[in-house]
Design a protein around this motif. Structure first.
Motif, PDB file in Angstrom:
ATOM      1  N   VAL A 164       0.827  -1.199   0.000  1.00  0.00           N
ATOM      2  CA  VAL A 164       0.000   0.000   0.000  1.00  0.00           C
ATOM      3  C   VAL A 164       0.868   1.258   0.000  1.00  0.00           C
ATOM      4  O   VAL A 164       0.450   2.310  -0.507  1.00  0.00           O
ATOM      5  CB  VAL A 164      -0.964  -0.003   1.207  1.00  0.00           C
ATOM      6  CG1 VAL A 164      -0.210   0.203   2.510  1.00  0.00           C
ATOM      7  CG2 VAL A 164      -2.050   1.062   1.048  1.00  0.00           C
ATOM      8  N   ALA A 165       2.088   1.144   0.504  1.00  0.00           N
ATOM      9  CA  ALA A 165       2.995   2.299   0.494  1.00  0.00           C
ATOM     10  C   ALA A 165       3.291   2.755  -0.921  1.00  0.00           C
ATOM     11  O   ALA A 165       3.401   3.958  -1.195  1.00  0.00           O
ATOM     12  CB  ALA A 165       4.294   1.947   1.225  1.00  0.00           C
ATOM     13  N   ALA A 166       3.423   1.807  -1.848  1.00  0.00           N
ATOM     14  CA  ALA A 166       3.681   2.165  -3.244  1.00  0.00           C
ATOM     15  C   ALA A 166       2.470   2.844  -3.864  1.00  0.00           C
ATOM     16  O   ALA A 166       2.612   3.726  -4.709  1.00  0.00           O
ATOM     17  CB  ALA A 166       4.049   0.919  -4.034  1.00  0.00           C
ATOM     18  N   GLN A 167       1.295   2.447  -3.462  1.00  0.00           N
ATOM     19  CA  GLN A 167       0.072   2.999  -4.042  1.00  0.00           C
ATOM     20  C   GLN A 167      -0.235   4.394  -3.503  1.00  0.00           C
ATOM     21  O   GLN A 167      -0.797   5.226  -4.214  1.00  0.00           O
ATOM     22  CB  GLN A 167      -1.099   2.054  -3.741  1.00  0.00           C
ATOM     23  CG  GLN A 167      -0.932   0.668  -4.359  1.00  0.00           C
ATOM     24  CD  GLN A 167      -1.919  -0.329  -3.804  1.00  0.00           C
ATOM     25  OE1 GLN A 167      -2.166  -0.385  -2.594  1.00  0.00           O
ATOM     26  NE2 GLN A 167      -2.500  -1.141  -4.678  1.00  0.00           N
ATOM     27  N   ILE A 198       9.371   2.441  -1.233  1.00  0.00           N
ATOM     28  CA  ILE A 198       8.188   2.817  -2.007  1.00  0.00           C
ATOM     29  C   ILE A 198       8.459   2.657  -3.494  1.00  0.00           C
ATOM     30  O   ILE A 198       7.646   2.088  -4.236  1.00  0.00           O
ATOM     31  CB  ILE A 198       7.786   4.267  -1.676  1.00  0.00           C
ATOM     32  CG1 ILE A 198       7.297   4.362  -0.225  1.00  0.00           C
ATOM     33  CG2 ILE A 198       6.710   4.770  -2.634  1.00  0.00           C
ATOM     34  CD1 ILE A 198       7.260   5.772   0.312  1.00  0.00           C
ATOM     35  N   ALA A 199       9.612   3.161  -3.951  1.00  0.00           N
ATOM     36  CA  ALA A 199       9.940   3.081  -5.375  1.00  0.00           C
ATOM     37  C   ALA A 199      10.091   1.628  -5.833  1.00  0.00           C
ATOM     38  O   ALA A 199       9.642   1.251  -6.919  1.00  0.00           O
ATOM     39  CB  ALA A 199      11.219   3.865  -5.652  1.00  0.00           C
ATOM     40  N   SER A 200      10.722   0.818  -4.998  1.00  0.00           N
ATOM     41  CA  SER A 200      10.921  -0.587  -5.381  1.00  0.00           C
ATOM     42  C   SER A 200       9.594  -1.323  -5.480  1.00  0.00           C
ATOM     43  O   SER A 200       9.376  -2.147  -6.378  1.00  0.00           O
ATOM     44  CB  SER A 200      11.843  -1.290  -4.378  1.00  0.00           C
ATOM     45  OG  SER A 200      11.209  -1.463  -3.127  1.00  0.00           O
ATOM     46  N   LYS A 201       8.684  -1.028  -4.570  1.00  0.00           N
ATOM     47  CA  LYS A 201       7.383  -1.700  -4.591  1.00  0.00           C
ATOM     48  C   LYS A 201       6.480  -1.157  -5.701  1.00  0.00           C
ATOM     49  O   LYS A 201       5.615  -1.877  -6.224  1.00  0.00           O
ATOM     50  CB  LYS A 201       6.701  -1.566  -3.224  1.00  0.00           C
ATOM     51  CG  LYS A 201       7.376  -2.369  -2.122  1.00  0.00           C
ATOM     52  CD  LYS A 201       7.340  -3.860  -2.427  1.00  0.00           C
ATOM     53  CE  LYS A 201       7.850  -4.714  -1.294  1.00  0.00           C
ATOM     54  NZ  LYS A 201       7.738  -6.151  -1.563  1.00  0.00           N
ATOM     55  N   ALA A 202       6.679   0.115  -6.075  1.00  0.00           N
ATOM     56  CA  ALA A 202       5.947   0.660  -7.222  1.00  0.00           C
ATOM     57  C   ALA A 202       6.411  -0.007  -8.510  1.00  0.00           C
ATOM     58  O   ALA A 202       5.609  -0.278  -9.416  1.00  0.00           O
ATOM     59  CB  ALA A 202       6.142   2.173  -7.296  1.00  0.00           C
ATOM     60  N   ALA A 203       7.704  -0.287  -8.614  1.00  0.00           N
ATOM     61  CA  ALA A 203       8.229  -0.968  -9.801  1.00  0.00           C
ATOM     62  C   ALA A 203       7.584  -2.339  -9.977  1.00  0.00           C
ATOM     63  O   ALA A 203       7.332  -2.783 -11.108  1.00  0.00           O
ATOM     64  CB  ALA A 203       9.745  -1.106  -9.696  1.00  0.00           C
ATOM     65  N   ILE A 204       7.297  -3.015  -8.881  1.00  0.00           N
ATOM     66  CA  ILE A 204       6.700  -4.347  -8.964  1.00  0.00           C
ATOM     67  C   ILE A 204       5.286  -4.287  -9.536  1.00  0.00           C
ATOM     68  O   ILE A 204       4.847  -5.207 -10.232  1.00  0.00           O
ATOM     69  CB  ILE A 204       6.731  -5.020  -7.581  1.00  0.00           C
ATOM     70  CG1 ILE A 204       8.181  -5.369  -7.224  1.00  0.00           C
ATOM     71  CG2 ILE A 204       5.857  -6.264  -7.542  1.00  0.00           C
ATOM     72  CD1 ILE A 204       8.389  -5.843  -5.822  1.00  0.00           C
ATOM     73  N   LEU A 205       4.562  -3.199  -9.294  1.00  0.00           N
ATOM     74  CA  LEU A 205       3.229  -3.053  -9.878  1.00  0.00           C
ATOM     75  C   LEU A 205       3.305  -3.082 -11.408  1.00  0.00           C
ATOM     76  O   LEU A 205       2.503  -3.748 -12.079  1.00  0.00           O
ATOM     77  CB  LEU A 205       2.581  -1.746  -9.410  1.00  0.00           C
ATOM     78  CG  LEU A 205       2.264  -1.637  -7.920  1.00  0.00           C
ATOM     79  CD1 LEU A 205       1.797  -0.222  -7.594  1.00  0.00           C
ATOM     80  CD2 LEU A 205       1.227  -2.658  -7.498  1.00  0.00           C
TER      81      LEU A 205
END
Length: 259
Positions: free
Chosen positions: A152-155, A166-173
């Motif tokens: 949820v931090a990426a979102q 946050i950036a790493s988890k956004a990349a996974i999306l």
């Protein structure tokens, strides 16, 4: 929900298996009848978890997912010992914190912290996805499944700093969607789960003492989630019943973010 085709047990490989959420995912998939390849950095922890799972024949494999050769060796060992992997769960992740569990601001983040976070969370997911899809190109299996982990931090853009995470988890999306399109001709679905505040070691390390009540109050369901609730969603996405869902992100956050 059955995990057993006519030919025998399906094999699931879980990275980041010895963490709070990873262990819950392993227990749930084992209870569903999967043979588990249990992977983490330290073999003794993997061995302990594998030995305590429901059923028999689970196999521990130590692996640093940032290392290309190590990931290939992980799949080689898992498939030699258990058979071809039909379900991949990419759970390995790091959240680098400062003293007292404080999340660093962007201006404080060192290049080393940034690179380490991208390597584990982003590169590790990519390497595991690539290895899995290459093998399934060579040897197709029915009901192939991949589940990745965002947050949820990426979102939301985070709520207490940690720009590298946050950036790493956004990349996974984005990676999940790209992989879903490429995997579709193989009959493989690729989906993502995005946990919110979950009662696992990563949250506990970063949550200030006494802050649980305040954190829960910001969630519509008025509580922090459990690792088992994340595992429930992963088990569904890994099941034959999720065969028409791909490229999706399942939010597991108690309503903390709604879309």
């Amino acid at each position: 929900m059955s995990a057993r085709p006519a030919g025998g047990r399906r094999v699931a490989l879980v990275t980041g298996a010895v963490g709070g959420i990873g262990a819950a995912v392993c227990r749930r998939l084992a209870a569903e009848g999967f043979a588990l390849a249990v992977s983490g950095l330290e073999r003794p922890a993997c061995e302990e978890l594998a030995a305590g799972l429901p059923g028999e024949g689970h196999h521990p494999v130590a692996c640093d997912v940032t290392d290309e050769a190590a990931v290939e060796a992980l799949f080689d060992e898992a498939e030699t010992r258990l058979g071809p992997v039909s379900v991949l769960v990419c759970g390995a992740a790091v959240l680098l914190l400062r003293e007292g569990g404080r999340r660093p601001l962007l201006v404080e983040t060192t290049l080393e912290e940034w690179e380490r976070t991208q390597a584990v969370n982003g590169r590790g997911t990519f390497l595991c996805l690539r290895s899995f899809l290459r093998r399934r190109q060579e040897r197709p299996l029915p009901d192939g499944r991949v589940v990745t982990f965002s947050s949820v931090a990426a979102q939301l853009g985070g709520y207490r700093a940690s720009s590298a995470y946050i950036a790493s988890k956004a990349a996974i999306l984005g990676l999940t969607k790209a992989a879903a399109r490429e995997a579709a001709p193989l009959g493989i679905t690729v989906n993502c789960v995005a946990p919110g505040l979950i009662d696992a070691p990563m949250l506990r390390l970063s949550l200030p003492p006494g802050a649980e009540g305040e954190a829960a109050a910001a969630i519509p369901l008025q509580r922090i989630g459990s690792p088992e609730e994340v595992a429930d969603a992963v088990a569904f996405l890994a099941s034959p019943g999720a065969g028409y869902i791909t490229g999706a992100t399942i939010d597991i956050n108690g309503g903390y973010r709604m879309q």
